[in-house]
Design a protein around this motif. Structure first.
Motif, PDB file in Angstrom:
ATOM      1  N   SER A 184       0.832  -1.203   0.000  1.00  0.00           N
ATOM      2  CA  SER A 184       0.000   0.000   0.000  1.00  0.00           C
ATOM      3  C   SER A 184       0.870   1.257   0.000  1.00  0.00           C
ATOM      4  CB  SER A 184      -0.889  -0.007   1.246  1.00  0.00           C
ATOM      5  OG  SER A 184      -1.513   1.238   1.407  1.00  0.00           O
ATOM      6  N   PRO A 185       0.389   2.329  -0.656  1.00  0.00           N
ATOM      7  CA  PRO A 185       1.144   3.593  -0.593  1.00  0.00           C
ATOM      8  C   PRO A 185       1.123   4.212   0.795  1.00  0.00           C
ATOM      9  CG  PRO A 185      -0.934   3.911  -1.729  1.00  0.00           C
ATOM     10  CD  PRO A 185      -0.806   2.434  -1.480  1.00  0.00           C
ATOM     11  N   THR A 186       0.258   3.698   1.670  1.00  0.00           N
ATOM     12  CA  THR A 186       0.219   4.227   3.036  1.00  0.00           C
ATOM     13  C   THR A 186       1.297   3.611   3.910  1.00  0.00           C
ATOM     14  OG1 THR A 186      -1.423   2.582   3.712  1.00  0.00           O
ATOM     15  CG2 THR A 186      -2.252   4.714   2.907  1.00  0.00           C
ATOM     16  N   THR A 187       2.104   2.701   3.357  1.00  0.00           N
ATOM     17  CA  THR A 187       3.225   2.116   4.086  1.00  0.00           C
ATOM     18  C   THR A 187       4.527   2.493   3.384  1.00  0.00           C
ATOM     19  OG1 THR A 187       3.270   0.056   2.830  1.00  0.00           O
ATOM     20  CG2 THR A 187       1.806   0.140   4.740  1.00  0.00           C
ATOM     21  N   PRO A 188       5.619   2.624   4.113  1.00  0.00           N
ATOM     22  CA  PRO A 188       6.901   2.923   3.471  1.00  0.00           C
ATOM     23  C   PRO A 188       7.313   1.873   2.443  1.00  0.00           C
ATOM     24  CG  PRO A 188       7.060   3.329   5.821  1.00  0.00           C
ATOM     25  CD  PRO A 188       5.723   2.668   5.585  1.00  0.00           C
ATOM     26  N   ALA A 189       6.888   0.618   2.619  1.00  0.00           N
ATOM     27  CA  ALA A 189       7.253  -0.447   1.677  1.00  0.00           C
ATOM     28  C   ALA A 189       6.667  -0.213   0.291  1.00  0.00           C
ATOM     29  CB  ALA A 189       6.796  -1.801   2.206  1.00  0.00           C
ATOM     30  N   GLY A 190       5.659   0.654   0.172  1.00  0.00           N
ATOM     31  CA  GLY A 190       5.041   0.943  -1.118  1.00  0.00           C
ATOM     32  C   GLY A 190       5.789   1.967  -1.943  1.00  0.00           C
ATOM     33  N   TRP A 191       6.973   2.376  -1.479  1.00  0.00           N
ATOM     34  CA  TRP A 191       7.754   3.418  -2.161  1.00  0.00           C
ATOM     35  C   TRP A 191       9.216   2.995  -2.232  1.00  0.00           C
ATOM     36  CZ3 TRP A 191       4.965   7.258  -4.247  1.00  0.00           C
ATOM     37  CH2 TRP A 191       3.668   7.423  -3.768  1.00  0.00           C
ATOM     38  N   ASP A 192       9.941   3.560  -3.175  1.00  0.00           N
ATOM     39  CA  ASP A 192      11.343   3.206  -3.341  1.00  0.00           C
ATOM     40  C   ASP A 192      12.156   4.444  -3.693  1.00  0.00           C
ATOM     41  OD1 ASP A 192      13.288   1.234  -3.247  1.00  0.00           O
ATOM     42  OD2 ASP A 192      13.168   0.804  -5.379  1.00  0.00           O
ATOM     43  N   CYS A 193      13.318   4.554  -3.099  1.00  0.00           N
ATOM     44  CA  CYS A 193      14.244   5.655  -3.380  1.00  0.00           C
ATOM     45  C   CYS A 193      15.480   5.112  -4.080  1.00  0.00           C
ATOM     46  CB  CYS A 193      14.680   6.340  -2.083  1.00  0.00           C
ATOM     47  SG  CYS A 193      13.366   7.290  -1.297  1.00  0.00           S
ATOM     48  N   PRO A 194      16.163   5.970  -4.845  1.00  0.00           N
ATOM     49  CA  PRO A 194      17.410   5.522  -5.471  1.00  0.00           C
ATOM     50  C   PRO A 194      18.437   5.117  -4.424  1.00  0.00           C
ATOM     51  CG  PRO A 194      16.692   7.626  -6.390  1.00  0.00           C
ATOM     52  CD  PRO A 194      15.826   7.344  -5.201  1.00  0.00           C
ATOM     53  N   GLU A 195      19.359   4.298  -4.829  1.00  0.00           N
ATOM     54  CA  GLU A 195      20.448   3.847  -3.955  1.00  0.00           C
ATOM     55  C   GLU A 195      21.118   5.051  -3.296  1.00  0.00           C
ATOM     56  OE1 GLU A 195      22.538   0.674  -2.351  1.00  0.00           O
ATOM     57  OE2 GLU A 195      21.109   0.453  -3.986  1.00  0.00           O
ATOM     58  N   GLY A 196      21.309   4.983  -1.976  1.00  0.00           N
ATOM     59  CA  GLY A 196      21.991   6.051  -1.245  1.00  0.00           C
ATOM     60  C   GLY A 196      21.060   7.114  -0.679  1.00  0.00           C
ATOM     61  N   LYS A 197      19.784   7.109  -1.079  1.00  0.00           N
ATOM     62  CA  LYS A 197      18.833   8.085  -0.540  1.00  0.00           C
ATOM     63  C   LYS A 197      17.957   7.418   0.515  1.00  0.00           C
ATOM     64  CE  LYS A 197      18.408  11.648  -3.999  1.00  0.00           C
ATOM     65  NZ  LYS A 197      18.203  12.960  -3.410  1.00  0.00           N
ATOM     66  N   HIS A 198      17.389   8.259   1.379  1.00  0.00           N
ATOM     67  CA  HIS A 198      16.505   7.796   2.444  1.00  0.00           C
ATOM     68  C   HIS A 198      15.072   8.178   2.096  1.00  0.00           C
ATOM     69  CE1 HIS A 198      20.123   7.185   4.841  1.00  0.00           C
ATOM     70  NE2 HIS A 198      20.494   8.393   4.456  1.00  0.00           N
ATOM     71  N   LEU A 199      14.127   7.445   2.649  1.00  0.00           N
ATOM     72  CA  LEU A 199      12.711   7.717   2.393  1.00  0.00           C
ATOM     73  C   LEU A 199      12.083   8.415   3.585  1.00  0.00           C
ATOM     74  CD1 LEU A 199      10.207   7.219   0.535  1.00  0.00           C
ATOM     75  CD2 LEU A 199       9.789   5.182   1.930  1.00  0.00           C
ATOM     76  N   TYR A 200      11.431   9.539   3.323  1.00  0.00           N
ATOM     77  CA  TYR A 200      10.567  10.184   4.302  1.00  0.00           C
ATOM     78  C   TYR A 200       9.145   9.767   3.946  1.00  0.00           C
ATOM     79  CZ  TYR A 200       7.921  13.744   6.792  1.00  0.00           C
ATOM     80  OH  TYR A 200       7.031  14.384   7.605  1.00  0.00           O
ATOM     81  N   HIS A 201       8.372   9.324   4.944  1.00  0.00           N
ATOM     82  CA  HIS A 201       7.012   8.841   4.680  1.00  0.00           C
ATOM     83  C   HIS A 201       6.131   9.118   5.894  1.00  0.00           C
ATOM     84  CE1 HIS A 201       3.740   5.892   4.294  1.00  0.00           C
ATOM     85  NE2 HIS A 201       3.937   6.025   2.995  1.00  0.00           N
ATOM     86  N   ARG A 202       5.096   9.912   5.705  1.00  0.00           N
ATOM     87  CA  ARG A 202       4.129  10.192   6.763  1.00  0.00           C
ATOM     88  C   ARG A 202       2.727  10.076   6.184  1.00  0.00           C
ATOM     89  NH1 ARG A 202       8.123   9.557   8.941  1.00  0.00           N
ATOM     90  NH2 ARG A 202       9.201  10.793  10.466  1.00  0.00           N
ATOM     91  N   THR A 203       1.827   9.463   6.949  1.00  0.00           N
ATOM     92  CA  THR A 203       0.441   9.299   6.541  1.00  0.00           C
ATOM     93  C   THR A 203      -0.447  10.093   7.476  1.00  0.00           C
ATOM     94  OG1 THR A 203       0.940   7.065   5.778  1.00  0.00           O
ATOM     95  CG2 THR A 203      -1.361   7.589   6.100  1.00  0.00           C
ATOM     96  N   SER A 204      -1.453  10.768   6.917  1.00  0.00           N
ATOM     97  CA  SER A 204      -2.384  11.541   7.737  1.00  0.00           C
ATOM     98  C   SER A 204      -3.780  11.467   7.127  1.00  0.00           C
ATOM     99  CB  SER A 204      -1.922  12.999   7.843  1.00  0.00           C
ATOM    100  OG  SER A 204      -1.873  13.580   6.562  1.00  0.00           O
ATOM    101  N   TRP A 205      -4.782  11.813   7.933  1.00  0.00           N
ATOM    102  CA  TRP A 205      -6.179  11.845   7.487  1.00  0.00           C
ATOM    103  C   TRP A 205      -6.630  13.289   7.371  1.00  0.00           C
ATOM    104  CZ3 TRP A 205      -8.826   7.560   6.073  1.00  0.00           C
ATOM    105  CH2 TRP A 205      -8.265   6.331   6.427  1.00  0.00           C
ATOM    106  N   ASP A 206      -7.577  13.563   6.478  1.00  0.00           N
ATOM    107  CA  ASP A 206      -8.117  14.915   6.372  1.00  0.00           C
ATOM    108  C   ASP A 206      -8.983  15.214   7.606  1.00  0.00           C
ATOM    109  OD1 ASP A 206     -10.536  13.647   6.020  1.00  0.00           O
ATOM    110  OD2 ASP A 206     -10.810  14.271   3.939  1.00  0.00           O
ATOM    111  N   ASP A 207      -9.461  16.428   7.700  1.00  0.00           N
ATOM    112  CA  ASP A 207     -10.221  16.848   8.878  1.00  0.00           C
ATOM    113  C   ASP A 207     -11.476  16.013   9.102  1.00  0.00           C
ATOM    114  OD1 ASP A 207      -8.343  18.767   9.391  1.00  0.00           O
ATOM    115  OD2 ASP A 207      -9.438  20.367   8.350  1.00  0.00           O
TER     116      ASP A 207
END
Length: 196
Positions: free
Chosen positions: A94-117
């Protein structure tokens, strides 16, 4: 990740050649990969990360996944029997988990999930970065506060489909590229935000 050329493995050409050699060593005929049906071609192309000449096999796999099918269908050998000398594990991330995204070699992933009001729609704020710097300060309204800055931010690649295919498992010819990540372009029920 959107196209086969964006896989993160550097040895795609060598792996593709090794996968072709592994499958050809037990194939009942000497036909080229183009002569096999598309599911057989997937068995040739996937372990190599879909190198040049495998775009149609990649598209076929994506179509199967979007239709809710397994990545590989029936691969018929020359005698009509199904080729099934492979093991395959796969998962959707899922895109709501860090595993659903990938960064190039040597970079770190920032990942935060939030809900609307209203609590109805989920948002994902995600990016790749080189270094994070935290500064602590004082705010008269909230007291001690920490601000984090990120260098060289770039958008991450979606990696919603993970697959690990092993050809000829438990034999001397066994071959696997290991876990590979792909973007299926499936619509996710979240809003993705990239802030630069």
């Amino acid at each position: 990740m959107t196209t086969p050329a964006r896989t993160r493995y550097a040895s795609i050409a060598l792996a593709g050649a090794a996968a072709f050699a592994a499958l050809a060593s037990f194939a009942p005929s000497t036909a080229s990969a183009a002569d096999y049906d598309m599911d057989c071609k997937l068995l040739l192309c996937m372990p190599g990360g879909f190198p040049s000449g495998c775009a149609d096999a990649f598209d076929h796999m994506m179509d199967r996944l979007r239709d809710g099918k397994s990545p590989i269908g029936f691969c018929a050998m020359s005698n009509g029997a199904e080729y099934d000398a492979y093991d395959m594990d796969y998962a959707f991330k899922s895109p709501t988990t860090p595993a659903g995204w990938d960064c190039p070699e040597g970079k770190h992933l920032y990942h935060r999930t939030s809900w609307d009001d209203d609590g109805h729609h989920q948002s994902v704020n995600t990016f790749c970065y080189d270094t994070a710097y935290a500064r602590t300060g004082w705010d008269s309204d909230v007291g001690t506060t920490t601000i984090t800055s990120y260098t060289n931010k770039t958008p991450p690649q979606r990696a919603d489909f993970w697959v690990n295919l092993t050809l000829e498992p438990d034999t001397p010819q066994a071959y696997s590229q290991g876990w590979q990540k792909f973007d299926t372009n499936r619509n996710a029920p979240v809003r993705v935000v990239f802030t630069d």
